[in-house]
Design an enzyme around this catalytic site. Structure first.
Site, short mmCIF file in Angstrom:
data_model
loop_
_atom_site.label_atom_id
_atom_site.label_comp_id
_atom_site.label_asym_id
_atom_site.label_seq_id
_atom_site.Cartn_x
_atom_site.Cartn_y
_atom_site.Cartn_z
N GLY A 135 1.16 -5.18 1.14
CA GLY A 135 0.05 -5.38 0.20
C GLY A 135 0.51 -6.01 -1.10
CD GLU A 164 1.76 -5.52 5.70
OE1 GLU A 164 2.70 -6.25 6.06
OE2 GLU A 164 1.08 -5.74 4.69
CD GLU A 196 -1.97 -7.93 2.85
OE1 GLU A 196 -1.67 -6.75 2.56
OE2 GLU A 196 -2.69 -8.24 3.80
CB ALA A 198 -0.91 0.00 1.23
N1 T1G Z 1 4.54 3.56 0.09
C1 T1G Z 1 4.98 4.78 -0.31
N2 T1G Z 1 6.26 5.06 -0.66
C2 T1G Z 1 7.13 4.04 -0.59
C3 T1G Z 1 6.76 2.75 -0.17
C4 T1G Z 1 5.39 2.53 0.16
N3 T1G Z 1 4.93 1.34 0.53
N4 T1G Z 1 7.87 1.97 -0.21
C5 T1G Z 1 8.88 2.75 -0.62
N5 T1G Z 1 8.45 4.00 -0.85
C6 T1G Z 1 9.23 5.12 -1.34
C7 T1G Z 1 10.34 5.50 -0.38
O1 T1G Z 1 9.86 6.42 0.58
C8 T1G Z 1 11.34 6.14 -1.32
O2 T1G Z 1 10.85 7.43 -1.62
C9 T1G Z 1 11.21 5.32 -2.60
O3 T1G Z 1 9.91 4.70 -2.53
C10 T1G Z 1 12.27 4.24 -2.71
O4 T1G Z 1 12.17 3.48 -1.51
C11 T1G Z 1 -2.78 -3.25 3.13
C12 T1G Z 1 -1.39 -1.59 4.72
C13 T1G Z 1 10.19 -1.93 -1.18
C14 T1G Z 1 12.21 -2.81 0.00
O5 T1G Z 1 6.35 -1.40 4.37
O6 T1G Z 1 10.60 -1.69 2.39
O7 T1G Z 1 0.96 -2.67 2.42
O8 T1G Z 1 12.82 8.66 -0.69
O9 T1G Z 1 14.56 3.88 -0.88
O10 T1G Z 1 15.80 0.66 -0.97
O11 T1G Z 1 -1.43 -4.85 4.18
O12 T1G Z 1 10.99 0.68 -0.14
O13 T1G Z 1 12.66 8.20 -3.13
O14 T1G Z 1 11.09 9.85 -2.04
O15 T1G Z 1 13.15 2.17 0.35
O16 T1G Z 1 14.84 -0.15 -3.22
C15 T1G Z 1 3.87 -2.18 3.51
C16 T1G Z 1 8.15 -0.35 2.47
C17 T1G Z 1 3.03 -0.96 3.30
C18 T1G Z 1 7.37 -1.63 2.25
C19 T1G Z 1 12.44 -1.00 -1.69
N6 T1G Z 1 5.06 -2.10 2.69
N7 T1G Z 1 9.17 -0.17 1.47
O17 T1G Z 1 13.63 -0.56 -1.07
O18 T1G Z 1 13.84 1.76 -2.06
S1 T1G Z 1 1.57 -1.04 4.28
C20 T1G Z 1 6.22 -1.69 3.21
C21 T1G Z 1 10.35 -0.87 1.54
C22 T1G Z 1 0.65 -2.23 3.49
C23 T1G Z 1 -1.35 -3.66 3.39
C24 T1G Z 1 -0.56 -2.69 4.21
C25 T1G Z 1 11.36 -0.53 0.48
C26 T1G Z 1 11.53 -1.60 -0.59
P1 T1G Z 1 11.94 8.62 -1.88
P2 T1G Z 1 13.51 2.83 -0.91
P3 T1G Z 1 14.65 0.42 -1.86
#
Ligand code: T1G
Length: 699
Positions: free
Chosen positions: A103, A126, A106, A61
């Site tokens: 997500g 999450e 999922e 998400a």
């Molecule tokens: N949402 C919004 N922005 C995100 C994002 C996300 N989920 N993940 C990364 N970004 C942005 C980040 O801020 C950065 O922005 C750019 O993308 C590159 O990220 C319903 C509710 C996937 C392993 O927790 O772990 O799903 O700084 O530098 O090193 O159940 O990003 O360039 O402006 O980290 O290659 C759950 C979080 C969400 C994954 C990639 N998902 N992201 O790593 O790139 S909640 C997460 C990561 C959810 C559902 C629930 C990592 C990555 P900027 P990065 P990276």
């Protein structure tokens, strides 16, 4: 186009293309929903491939959407997309190349088959942002891979790699070769074999019968109590998976229960705090300099003590050869034996892959001769905190290293500009303040000297990121960011002692607040004698020593150095780190308080202890912003969360203050100012923020 469509015969390819990470924001969800429904209706389509056109498969998400006032409309929600996949009568194959997180995982679980490339990996992180998998992850995962694996993935948030995913049944096929081609071939194979849609939601799968997994759930709760103290979403995750077992024959009922708990997590301040830390960490690492950063090819570390050894480990773990210099062979060998032991411990714990310890040791070259450092292009000085010695080392490095090589000091508070003046390359000098243990702690304060060039700062930030550290920019100012804030915190903690609050009460209140340990347990762990010896060495007169220093000096004069010799502010039984009160210390505190003229009263209550110790962090943080020592309140939060154990689920000191309400915080600080005098004078930046009715503001 965030979803690119193409056909290979009866196979419909849907490629998600929403850089940088295919976060499932509205602009990706809507077309994805449309194309899944279109493929489902299209008789010419026999199977669907869900692919990615960016570096990750899908990062889940869009966390940025959580700050919005309300949840996405149900029709365009991720849950609706998963329902559409559930309703699709044709097999949908997720071709996971890159990270399928949250997500994203999922979404893959709602598909009928999952094929994974070598770089594919799955995670449910999450929990790291105070949430739980809210798109049926707590219901599908245990059905697919069982309760134990599901609990582990949901609670540790860690990635499961491609081979392991196939091993535990999370993925059906490990793809070889180019993922799209291999995915198409796999789809044709399935069609040829007459494979049909198969939905995880259609039955109990690997779910046990109610009661059969009681021990597994109990074990999960014990782990939560031990390692996730204070956090709310972990318990809710366990409840969701328990609900999946209870509703093993009624997927919709379990899903409704997950939805209810997910919404409560979304509204919990902890998820706002943890999302804040997620973005703050990335904002800090983007750093201050837009200049091009050259890649470091060879490192040098001066000093192989605790810090030098840890810094050398960071170079080696990042795959950068590093030469380590010590004054004598014996010190060098002693330091390297500690390094080797730490690498072996990391390999045993899985932090390093098999053979990693040997590979890393092979990248470390020991020496006692400066000439051996000549090829290094980035040197870090890590000797003890003596400015004259550091200036001598900087001059020697300046003579040895090639022009353009960078020299950094690991100093925690000394003047970077003085060190720069000892060289002919002040533009290539700055500070890189690592935190002990340097190979574990993620924070690095990057200190820009008055003459450091933007390229030098950029190179340090790039190096820190390559070391998997979180770099935060700081101006060159005494104590930089973290230690300047720590000073106020420790001062106030000792004041509480002299006013009549026992050390145990102060430590307990701050541990309950969420710190890993209170200030006095921390002082005993670090060692009371370090400060005492430094003050003695500097000949600091007694009347210039702070009250807290007077107490720790008195304890050291009685041979009480802390945990290291079993007696400090507390006593410690042999081999134990559990603090035990000692009446002798209580007597000493009373005696010194009388001598220093304190009016002693009843012990302070926990909420006052928290304010008295946390608000100096906020006030000092505000001053650091005002002075330009720190660039953003979110940077200050990252320093204190990653360097000083401030609970991430409270977002860091500045975020915590904003959640309390800056006006309320300022009112308390003004009251402390009236009661305790100048040290509590409210910082101008805080006063201005309250007057303007705004927060500290991002960068
Ligand atoms: N949402 C919004 N922005 C995100 C994002 C996300 N989920 N993940 C990364 N970004 C942005 C980040 O801020 C950065 O922005 C750019 O993308 C590159 O990220 C319903 C509710 C996937 C392993 O927790 O772990 O799903 O700084 O530098 O090193 O159940 O990003 O360039 O402006 O980290 O290659 C759950 C979080 C969400 C994954 C990639 N998902 N992201 O790593 O790139 S909640 C997460 C990561 C959810 C559902 C629930 C990592 C990555 P900027 P990065 P990276």
């Amino acid at each position: 186009m965030t979803v690119r469509i193409s056909d290979r015969g009866p196979v419909r390819l849907l490629e998600m293309h929403s850089p940088p990470v295919n976060a499932l924001g509205a602009k990706l969800r809507a077309p994805l929903m449309d194309e899944i429904q279109a493929a489902s209706r299209d008789d010419a389509v026999g199977a669907v491939l869900l692919l990615s056109g960016v570096k990750t498969w899908c990062a889940g998400a869009d966390i940025k959407e959580f700050g919005l006032s309300e949840l996405p409309a149900p029709d365009a929600s991720l849950n609706a997309i998963c329902d559409a996949l559930d309703a699709c009568r044709k097999p949908v194959i997720a071709v996971v190349d890159g990270a399928a997180y949250g997500g994203g995982m999922e979404l893959a679980l709602a598909c009928d088959y999952r094929a994974v490339s070598g770089r594919g990996r799955f995670a449910l992180p999450e929990v790291n942002i105070g949430l739980l998998p809210g798109a049926a992850g707590t219901q599908r995962t245990p059905r697919l891979i069982g309760v134990e694996h599901a609990l582990q993935m949901c609670l540790d948030g860690k990635p499961v790699g491609a081979s392991r995913a196939v091993e535990i049944g999370l993925a059906d096929r490990l793809l070889e070769g180019e993922p799209t081609e291999a995915g198409c071939a796999y789809a044709q194979e399935l069609l040829g074999a007459g494979a049909v849609a198969r939905k995880i939601s259609s039955g109990p799968g690997k779910l046990p019968r109610p009661g059969e997994a009681a021990e597994v759930f109990a074990g999960a709760r014990q782990m939560i109590a031990r390692k996730m103290r204070g956090r709310h979403s972990p318990e809710l995750i366990v409840q969701c998976i328990e609900q999946a077992v209870a509703c093993r024959d009624d997927f919709a009922a379990g899903l409704a229960e997950e939805r209810r708990r997910f919404v409560s997590c979304l509204k919990d301040p902890q998820s706002k705090a943890l999302s804040h830390v997620f973005f703050a960490e990335r904002a800090a690492a983007r750093g201050a300099s837009r200049a091009a950063a050259r890649a470091v090819k060879r490192g040098a570390v001066i000093g192989c003590g605790t810090m030098g050894g840890g810094i050398a480990m960071n170079f080696a773990i990042a795959g950068i050869p590093v030469t380590v210099l010590e004054t004598g062979q014996e010190a060098l060998e002693r330091g390297l034996s500690v390094v080797r032991r730490n690498f072996e411990r990391s390999e045993k714990s899985g932090r390093l892959p098999p053979g990693g310890a040997e590979r890393c040791m092979g990248l470390i070259m020991p020496t006692t001769d400066y000439g051996a450092l000549a090829r290094a292009d980035f040197a870090v000085e890590a000797v003890y905190e003596n400015l004259d010695l550091k200036k001598k080392i900087f001059a020697a490095l300046d003579e040895t290293l090639a022009p353009g090589a960078i020299i950094a000091s690991n100093t925690s508070y000394l003047d970077i500009d003085s060190m720069a003046e000892a060289t002919n390359r002040p533009g290539q000098v700055l500070g890189m303040h690592f935190f002990s243990p340097a190979n574990i702690m993620r924070l690095v304060e990057v200190i820009e000297g008055r003459r450091s060039t933007p390229e030098t700062v950029a190179c340090a930030f790039a190096l820190a990121s390559r070391m998997k550290k979180v770099p935060v920019w700081s101006a060159n100012s005494n104590g930089f960011i973290g230690n300047r804030m720590l000073a106020g915190y420790m001062y106030e903690a000792f004041e509480l002692l002299f006013e009549g609050t026992p050390p145990e009460s102060v430590d307990a209140a701050l541990r309950d607040f969420g710190l890993p340990m209170g200030p006095f347990q921390l002082a005993d762990l670090v060692g009371l004698d370090l400060g005492w010896r430094a003050r003695e060495l500097a000949g600091k007169p007694a009347d210039e020593r702070k009250p807290g220093e007077r107490l720790t000096d008195a304890l050291c004069e009685r041979g009480r150095f802390g945990q290291k010799n079993g007696h400090g502010i507390y006593n410690y039984s042999p081999g134990s780190r559990i603090p035990e009160s000692d009446p002798e210390v209580a007597g000493l505190i009373e005696e010194l308080a009388r001598e220093l003229g304190y009016r002693r009263g009843p012990p302070a209550k926990a909420d006052e202890i928290v304010k008295r110790c946390m608000y100096p962090l906020v006030n000092t943080g505000s001053a650091l912003l005002e002075e330009g020592v720190a660039r953003a309140a979110s940077d200050i939060d990252i320093v204190y969360v990653y360097g000083y154990g401030f609970p991430a689920w409270r977002g860091g000191p500045m975020h915590y203050a904003e959640q309390q309400g800056l006006d309320a915080v300022l009112a308390d600080i003004r009251e402390f100012h009236d009661r305790f005098g100048a040290r509590w004078a409210p910082a101008q930046r805080l006063v201005e923020a309250v007057a303007a009715g705004r927060g500290f503001g991002s960068r």
